[in-house]
Each structure stands twice: as structure tokens, then as C-alpha cells.
Write a protein that holds these residues in place. Structure first.
Motif, PDB file in Angstrom:
ATOM      1  N   GLY A  39       0.719  -1.344  -0.009  1.00  0.00           N
ATOM      2  CA  GLY A  39       0.118   0.041   0.010  1.00  0.00           C
ATOM      3  C   GLY A  39       0.794   1.481  -0.105  1.00  0.00           C
ATOM      4  O   GLY A  39       2.117   1.402  -0.486  1.00  0.00           O
ATOM      5  N   VAL A  40       0.237   2.334   0.534  1.00  0.00           N
ATOM      6  CA  VAL A  40       0.786   3.620   0.502  1.00  0.00           C
ATOM      7  C   VAL A  40       0.891   4.364   1.892  1.00  0.00           C
ATOM      8  O   VAL A  40       0.029   4.292   2.610  1.00  0.00           O
ATOM      9  CB  VAL A  40       0.134   4.637  -0.474  1.00  0.00           C
ATOM     10  CG1 VAL A  40       0.663   6.029  -0.495  1.00  0.00           C
ATOM     11  CG2 VAL A  40       0.257   4.008  -1.853  1.00  0.00           C
ATOM     12  N   ALA A  86      -5.393  -1.088  -6.480  1.00  0.00           N
ATOM     13  CA  ALA A  86      -5.927   0.338  -5.806  1.00  0.00           C
ATOM     14  C   ALA A  86      -6.120   0.106  -4.220  1.00  0.00           C
ATOM     15  O   ALA A  86      -6.261  -0.928  -3.878  1.00  0.00           O
ATOM     16  CB  ALA A  86      -7.012   0.277  -6.478  1.00  0.00           C
ATOM     17  N   CYS A  87      -5.894   1.013  -3.667  1.00  0.00           N
ATOM     18  CA  CYS A  87      -5.881   1.161  -2.123  1.00  0.00           C
ATOM     19  C   CYS A  87      -7.276   1.465  -1.770  1.00  0.00           C
ATOM     20  O   CYS A  87      -8.286   2.014  -2.410  1.00  0.00           O
ATOM     21  CB  CYS A  87      -4.740   1.919  -1.663  1.00  0.00           C
ATOM     22  SG  CYS A  87      -2.956   1.432  -1.942  1.00  0.00           S
ATOM     23  N   ARG A 104      -0.905   3.615   7.152  1.00  0.00           N
ATOM     24  CA  ARG A 104      -0.751   2.616   6.017  1.00  0.00           C
ATOM     25  C   ARG A 104      -2.260   2.318   5.447  1.00  0.00           C
ATOM     26  O   ARG A 104      -3.176   1.963   6.152  1.00  0.00           O
ATOM     27  CB  ARG A 104      -0.429   1.410   6.454  1.00  0.00           C
ATOM     28  CG  ARG A 104       0.020   0.161   5.612  1.00  0.00           C
ATOM     29  CD  ARG A 104       1.069   0.527   4.588  1.00  0.00           C
ATOM     30  NE  ARG A 104       2.520   0.804   5.169  1.00  0.00           N
ATOM     31  CZ  ARG A 104       3.116   0.102   5.912  1.00  0.00           C
ATOM     32  NH1 ARG A 104       2.909  -1.304   6.118  1.00  0.00           N
ATOM     33  NH2 ARG A 104       4.309   0.526   6.344  1.00  0.00           N
ATOM     34  N   VAL A 105      -2.269   2.713   3.801  1.00  0.00           N
ATOM     35  CA  VAL A 105      -3.328   2.634   3.253  1.00  0.00           C
ATOM     36  C   VAL A 105      -3.031   1.637   2.416  1.00  0.00           C
ATOM     37  O   VAL A 105      -2.400   1.693   1.424  1.00  0.00           O
ATOM     38  CB  VAL A 105      -3.700   3.757   2.523  1.00  0.00           C
ATOM     39  CG1 VAL A 105      -5.156   3.468   1.766  1.00  0.00           C
ATOM     40  CG2 VAL A 105      -3.883   5.017   3.374  1.00  0.00           C
ATOM     41  N   VAL A 129      -4.601   1.697   8.529  1.00  0.00           N
ATOM     42  CA  VAL A 129      -4.156   1.217   9.780  1.00  0.00           C
ATOM     43  C   VAL A 129      -3.224   2.507  10.300  1.00  0.00           C
ATOM     44  O   VAL A 129      -2.344   2.919   9.530  1.00  0.00           O
ATOM     45  CB  VAL A 129      -3.385   0.135   9.946  1.00  0.00           C
ATOM     46  CG1 VAL A 129      -3.060  -0.262  11.516  1.00  0.00           C
ATOM     47  CG2 VAL A 129      -4.020  -1.019   9.470  1.00  0.00           C
ATOM     48  N   VAL A 130      -3.487   3.139  11.252  1.00  0.00           N
ATOM     49  CA  VAL A 130      -2.536   4.106  11.970  1.00  0.00           C
ATOM     50  C   VAL A 130      -1.412   3.574  12.547  1.00  0.00           C
ATOM     51  O   VAL A 130      -1.614   2.828  13.661  1.00  0.00           O
ATOM     52  CB  VAL A 130      -3.246   4.939  12.967  1.00  0.00           C
ATOM     53  CG1 VAL A 130      -2.579   6.055  13.579  1.00  0.00           C
ATOM     54  CG2 VAL A 130      -4.552   5.731  12.175  1.00  0.00           C
TER      55      VAL A 130
END
Length: 715
Positions: free
Chosen positions: A589-590, A654-655, A687-688, A699-700
Motif C-alpha cells: 500500500g501507500v 488500488a488502495c 498505512r493505506v 491502519v494508523v
């Protein structure tokens, strides 16, 4: 609830006193008398005050304010600084409503001047008399031809029009006012100087209700009271009046110049720009752009979609215009079949009848062709604006074309934008100026103005579809009505608070020993992250307080010892509260950043952008005043340059953009509930992850929450 004064008797007084009136040639007092008595069309009563004169120009002079036969609506003060405060006290005792202090020598001069200005502010606060200035050129009402100013240019600046101008500086404000010679024109110019009491926001609010004003122009050097400005800008938006602003101080050099000029704080340029854009304010970077954009907005309200037609008689100029329009991401109009057929019937066979429309030089000898073709293009249902490059001056022939442009504009609501590119200003230029065409000076400037016009149209449409919420700074919630905030001084506590509000965080446990770290890692499932817990170490990795990708229970024991030893060595005085063992989120992810901070001028803002190691490198962020709803959060994410990474660029998965938007709204809601206590929230990285995954997709990974050090306070 923010209240604004009624400025109608300041702008259009029935009686004015000039304190410091003079007949000494070249003096401020004489210039002010001449402007109000000779150059104005003021029909009210004028009272002159000067203890050393019995009369000036046949008018009686009074020795002081107390001797005046009435309490005037406005007192214009133009005496030396040493006598200003006493004169203002006399005005307040007399019952004067407004005082315009032209005199310099106050906060702009240093500490002693600031002390005098504070006394002046106290006079306004205790008496109720409103003070304009000091250190200003005065107030210019062109709609009614009233000049309460010492400016020697007032007699020549006669072009009235639909702009309302509110500035802090005098020179640049006069520069904008004098654009009337090329076709703009203003109804009112307020130049506030040091703004001890009345400020730009007060005049923005007044102009929002003034029927003589269609577009509000502002020039800021510093913004002191964010709440008043926000309330005034909202009033302008609700009245349907665009605001165009030039905010000085985008660089460190520019900020220093602002502070030396007015002793005002320039504020954060990035925050200022974000706030202004959110409220629909069109921000520009120089005075030419300011005038071009304001004139175009006054000529026509932009639609949600702007389709541009290019029209002219120079193929080269049209090609250059087309290139600039394309580079500005403006949409070329697609002319209707009937339009092209009419153009073919009127124009020579070698003329171009698609967009751009090139009438060729034939129209010089046959001006009627130019006239008909222009009306045809402006009447096309798919055209929202006609851009007309005029590269050269053909004297009377250009004047004929200019008259055709003016006649065509009278028959259509579609704005026609002639661009006078020549350095020669012949009769054609004057025809356009007299017809209120404020022709941009170059194609680059013209295309930029059209782009700003189109952007405002899109903002207006979006605001109508999803009305923005009232900014948190303007809400009337009392501190006692907000929810209690639990302890959030460490990462585990901050994450527990976030998790309870629906913000996703990794599973984790706080442990106090190496064996407990091993047990926690085995329960959570490896790999894990091991972090020191301390309210005194916001950046744990800087002191070796973080171990990542810990792959086994045994490794977790070693990691516990490692981070505790590193922290003891590098930060021996920091109090610690154990170690956080947290399940490690896969590195797909990003990475993004989500933050909230309380700006000292505008209150809480939400920031979102590329996070992790990219945050400083890319500087790819969007900011909005809180609260934000889902439409605004979606808009923020879509405006990021890294948006393509989130949506699956170059074959990447795609996220979960929807989940990320949910997180932004949840953070906004949290701050709204605890606004008087929250100083800052820093979620970096977030985190996406790919949208088709089975596990948590947003998630943070790290969280820092800072509360107000002095307890709850206003937003």
C-alpha cells in the motif's frame, strides 16, 4: 456570534469634521480640505477644526472639537501624532461615531509608537467610537464621490465601478484603484493602515451587503483576527460576492518586509492559502492578476464548467493563445454545426471556423464580417467565454473592431475578454476602456485570469452541492459542553482513544519486561514492532526506541532489552512507561500522513498528504479548516499529487481510498468533540493498503496527541 459594526455612516456620512484643517500649501491638512470640499461631491456638512485659524477658504474654523455645533458622523484627524490621542478623546466625548486617523507615528515606528496605539485602541474600546487607521491615506467612496483622504491623486481617480477594495497598504491600494483607467473601476476603497480598531474584515462584511459592489478585492499584509475574517468571508460567500485577495508574505524575505512595513504578523502562507481557498477566495500573486480576475468576475458569474472559444484576426496570436489555454487545463469549446455553418457563410473560404476562429485580415477592410462572426461565436450554446487576442494597434481600424466588441458584449451574457497585447495604446484601447473592458496586458495574464475565473465557478458549484460547515473557530460551543478527554500522553493511550472512536490501529500490548515482550509477541503473531513508551519522547526512533520486523518471541525479548538500553543511554532523564509490542502491518500500500494542528489565527486545521519518509521530500499535502465532512475529505484526497498511487497507478493495486476518507472524517469528528483541549494530532504514517485485502486496509501505525498545556481554551 461575531458582530460587525454598521459602517454606513462612515462610508456615506452626513457630516464630517476635519481636525487639523489647513490652508498651508502642500500640507496634509490642506490636501484633505481640498479633496473633501473641492474635489468631492459631498452634500453633507463640513466642519473645520484648527485653533490657529478663524477661517479657511471662507469656512469657519473651530478651535477644538468641543466647539463644534454638532457631533459629526466622521472626524478626519490629520494633526501630528503627539496631539492625536487628546483629539480622539474630545471626539469620543462629543459623540462622534467614527474617527479616521491619517497621522503616522504609531506601531509602525517601534515600542513607543506601539504604546500610543494601544492607548488609541483603549479609547475605541471604552467609548464605542470606531477608529479607522492610523497611518493610512483615508477612505475613498467613488460611488458617491466622497474623498476623506489627503491623497493628491483623488481628484484624478474618478472611475467608479463594481469593485470594493479593502487593503492594509496605501500604495498598492491606490495602484489597484488606478486600474480604473483601463476599464475596471471601484465603488469604495478602504485603506486601513495599522488597523487599530476597524480592520479589513469589517469592510469585507460591509461590502458583502453594499449593492454598489459586485466583487470584493482585498490586500493583506498580516491577519490578526482569524475569526472575524472567516465570518466576513462567509458573509461575502452567502451574498454571492466573489472575494479576490493578494496576501503579501509568501517567502521569508516577503514576511520580513511586511513586518517592517506595518508591524503586522504575516502568518503562515500555506495555512492562509488553504483557508482562503476553502472559503472560495480567489488568491492571486500580483496586482495585475488581482485586477484582471476581479474585473472578469464582475463582468460575469462563472459556470461550473468553463468552455473557452478563441476568436481573432491573427493566426499567430490565436495559436499562442491556444497553447496557453491548453497548458492551463482550460476546456476548449466545441462549436455547434450551426455556428460553423454561419461562420462559413460570412467569412472567406480560407478563414478558420473551428475553435480557434481566425477571421483573417480580411476583416480589416470588411469590419462587418468581424462584427457578425463575433456575435455568432458568442451566441454558440457551447461557449462560456470568448478570449480575443489583439496583438497590434491599427489605429482607427482597431477602434472600429473595439466598438464591435463592445456592441457584441451588450447582446450576450457570455464574457468577451479582449487582450490588448500591443505597447501602443491607440483609440481602440481607449474604446475598450471606456466600455469597461479591463483588457489584460498579455495573453499569459489573460489566460491566468480565465483560469482563476473557472476555478471559482467550480468552487461555487461544489459549495452549492455540499455547503461547507461552519468553521470550528466560529462555533459557539462552551468548553463545559464538550466530552471529557482521556489521558492521551503516550502512543498506547492515544491509540486506545483513537480506536474507541473507530480509527483503526494495530493490535498491541504494553509490557514491563523482556519475558512479557516475548509472550505478547507470540500472542499477537510475529512479526511485531517493539517501541518504548514515554510521554517525553515524541520521536522515539531518534533515541533508538523502536525495533521493527521482530520475527519471533525470542527476538522480541532481545528487542525489549535493545530499546530500553538505547533510551537509557541517549535519553537518561526521560520517564518511561514500559514497552509497546504491536503487530506489524504488512508493508504494502501507500504511507500517508494525517494531522491536526491549532493555528493561532484560524483555529484547527486538518492536514493530509504523502507520509512516512516522503512527507518532507514531496511536500504533497492538503489542508482544510475543521470540521470536514465526507465530500470535503474526498476532495482533499483527490487533490493530492500522490492520489494516483492510491488509485492504482502503473499496475499497482488500488488502495482503500474510501476507508482512508472514513478515517479523515473520524479524526475531524474527534477534534470537534474535544476542540477546546486538542492542540495537535499527528498520525504518521497511516498505512493505506490494497482494497481487496482480507485484513485491515487502513491502519494508523504511529500516533501522537498533544493537549492544550493550560487546559481547555477557546478554539
Amino acid at each position: 456570534m461575531i458582530e460587525f459594526p454598521d459602517l454606513s455612516r462612515l462610508v456615506r456620512p452626513e457630516s464630517v469634521a476635519l481636525i487639523g484643517a489647513s490652508d498651508t500649501p502642500g500640507s496634509i491638512g490642506k490636501l484633505t480640505v481640498d479633496n473633501l470640499v473641492e474635489a468631492s461631491e459631498f452634500r453633507g456638512r463640513v466642519h473645520l477644526v484648527n485653533p490657529r485659524r478663524r477661517e479657511i477658504g471662507g469656512r469657519v474654523c473651530h478651535p477644538d472639537v468641543a466647539a463644534l455645533p454638532e457631533a459629526p458622523d466622521v472626524a478626519v484627524v490629520c494633526i501630528p501624532a503627539a496631539g492625536v490621542l487628546d483629539a480622539l478623546r474630545q471626539c469620543a466625548a462629543k459623540g462622534v461615531r467614527f474617527a479616521i486617523v491619517l497621522t503616522s507615528g504609531f506601531s509602525e515606528t517601534g515600542e513607543a509608537g506601539r504604546a500610543l496605539q494601544e492607548e488609541m485602541r483603549g479609547i475605541a474600546r471604552t467609548s464605542g467610537m470606531r477608529i479607522y487607521g492610523p497611518n493610512c491615506p483615508g477612505l475613498t467612496n467613488l460611488a458617491d464621490r466622497i474623498g476623506m483622504t489627503f491623497s493628491p491623486a483623488f481628484a484624478d481617480d474618478r472611475t467608479s465601478g463594481p469593485l470594493g477594495i479593502a487593503t492594509q497598504g496605501g500604495g498598492l491600494g491606490r495602484n489597484i484603484l488606478q486600474s480604473g483607467v483601463r476599464g475596471s473601476g471601484a465603488a469604495l476603497w478602504a485603506s486601513l493602515g495599522n488597523a487599530v480598531d476597524l480592520d479589513v474584515a469589517d469592510f469585507v462584511h460591509h461590502m458583502a451587503a453594499d449593492p454598489a459592489i459586485r466583487v470584493i478585492v482585498t490586500l493583506f499584509e498580516g491577519i490578526r483576527d482569524g475569526a472575524r475574517l472567516l465570518a466576513a468571508l462567509r458573509a461575502a460567500a452567502e451574498a454571492g460576492k466573489p472575494v479576490v485577495t493578494l496576501k503579501v508574505g509568501h517567502s521569508a524575505y516577503g514576511e520580513r518586509a511586511v513586518q517592517s512595513h506595518t508591524a503586522a504578523m504575516a502568518g503562515s502562507a500555506a495555512v492562509n492559502s488553504a483557508v482562503l481557498a476553502q472559503l472560495g477566495v480567489v488568491e492571486v500573486r500580483d496586482t495585475d492578476e488581482l485586477v484582471d480576475v476581479a474585473w472578469l468576475l464582475a463582468r460575469a458569474t462563472p459556470p461550473a464548467r468553463t468552455r473557452v472559444a478563441l476568436f481573432g484576426a491573427s493566426g499567430g496570436a490565436l495559436s499562442l493563445a491556444a497553447d496557453l489555454v491548453g497548458s492551463a487545463d482550460l476546456e476548449p469549446a466545441e462549436l455547434a454545426d450551426d455556428t460553423r455553418a454561419s461562420l462559413r457563410a460570412d467569412l472567406p473560404a480560407f478563414a478558420a471556423v473551428d475553435n480557434p476562429v481566425d477571421t483573417t485580415a480580411t476583416t480589416i477592410s470588411e469590419p462587418g464580417l468581424f462584427d457578425r462572426a463575433l456575435r455568432t461565436v458568442a451566441g454558440d450554446p457551447g461557449v462560456d467565454l470568448v478570449l480575443m487576442p489583439i496583438p497590434l494597434d491599427y489605429a482607427e481600424r482597431s477602434a472600429t473592431s473595439s466598438r464591435a466588441i463592445a456592441a457584441a458584449q451588450e447582446q450576450t451574457d457570455v464574457p468577451i475578454v479582449p487582450v490588448w497585447m500591443s505597447d501602443r495604446r491607440g483609440p481602440g484601447w481607449q474604446v475598450l476602456a471606456d466600455a469597461s473592458f479591463c483588457s489584460p496586458r498579455s495573453l499569459t495574464k489573460a489566460v491566468l485570469a480565465v483560469r482563476r475565473w473557472a476555478e471559482y465557478g467550480r468552487w461555487r458549484a461544489a459549495a452549492e452541492a455540499h455547503p461547507p460547515a461552519v468553521p470550528l473557530l466560529l462555533r459557539a460551543d462552551e468548553p463545559g459542553t464538550v466530552a471529557a478527554l482521556p489521558a492521551v500522553d503516550t502512543e498506547p493511550r492515544a491509540k486506545a482513544w483513537l480506536s474507541a472512536a473507530g480509527v483503526p490501529v494495530p493490535d498491541g500490548e504494553v509490557v514491563q519486561s523482556a519475558p512479557a515482550a516475548r509472550a505478547a509477541a507470540e500472542r499477537l503473531g510475529c512479526p511485531v514492532v517493539v517501541k518504548i513508551v514515554s510521554s517525553e519522547l515524541p520521536h522515539k526512533s531518534d533515541v533508538g526506541g523502536v525495533a521493527v520486523d521482530v520475527g519471533s518471541g525470542a527476538a522480541a525479548e532481545d528487542a525489549w532489552r535493545q530499546v530500553t538500553e538505547h533510551v537509557a543511554l541517549k535519553a537518561p532523564h526521560a520517564a518511561t512507561g514500559g514497552v509497546l509490542v504491536e503487530r506489524m502491518v504488512p508493508a504494502d500500500g501507500v504511507e500517508m500522513i494525517v494531522g491536526v494542528h491549532r493555528d493561532p489565527v484560524f483555529g484547527h486545521l486538518l492536514t493530509v498528504g504523502a507520509g512516512g519518509v516522503l512527507v518532507e521530500l514531496l511536500d504533497d499535502v492538503q489542508r482544510r479548516l475543521l470540521p470536514v465532512g465526507r465530500p470535503q475529505a474526498e476532495e482533499m484526497v483527490a487533490a493530492l499529487r500522490c492520489h494516483a498511487l492510491l488509485t492504482g497507478a502503473r499496475g499497482r493495486p488500488a488502495c482503500d481510498v474510501d476507508g482512508f476518507v472514513d478515517l479523515l472524517v473520524a479524526v475531524s469528528d474527534l477534534v470537534v468533540a474535544h476542540a477546546h483541549q486538542i492542540e495537535e494530532i499527528d498520525l504518521n504514517p497511516v498505512r493505506v493498503r490494497p482494497a481487496d485485502g482480507d485484513e485491515a486496509r487502513v491502519v494508523v501505525l504511529d500516533a501522537l496527541v498533544t493537549v492544550a498545556s493550560d487546559g481547555p481554551r477557546d478554539c
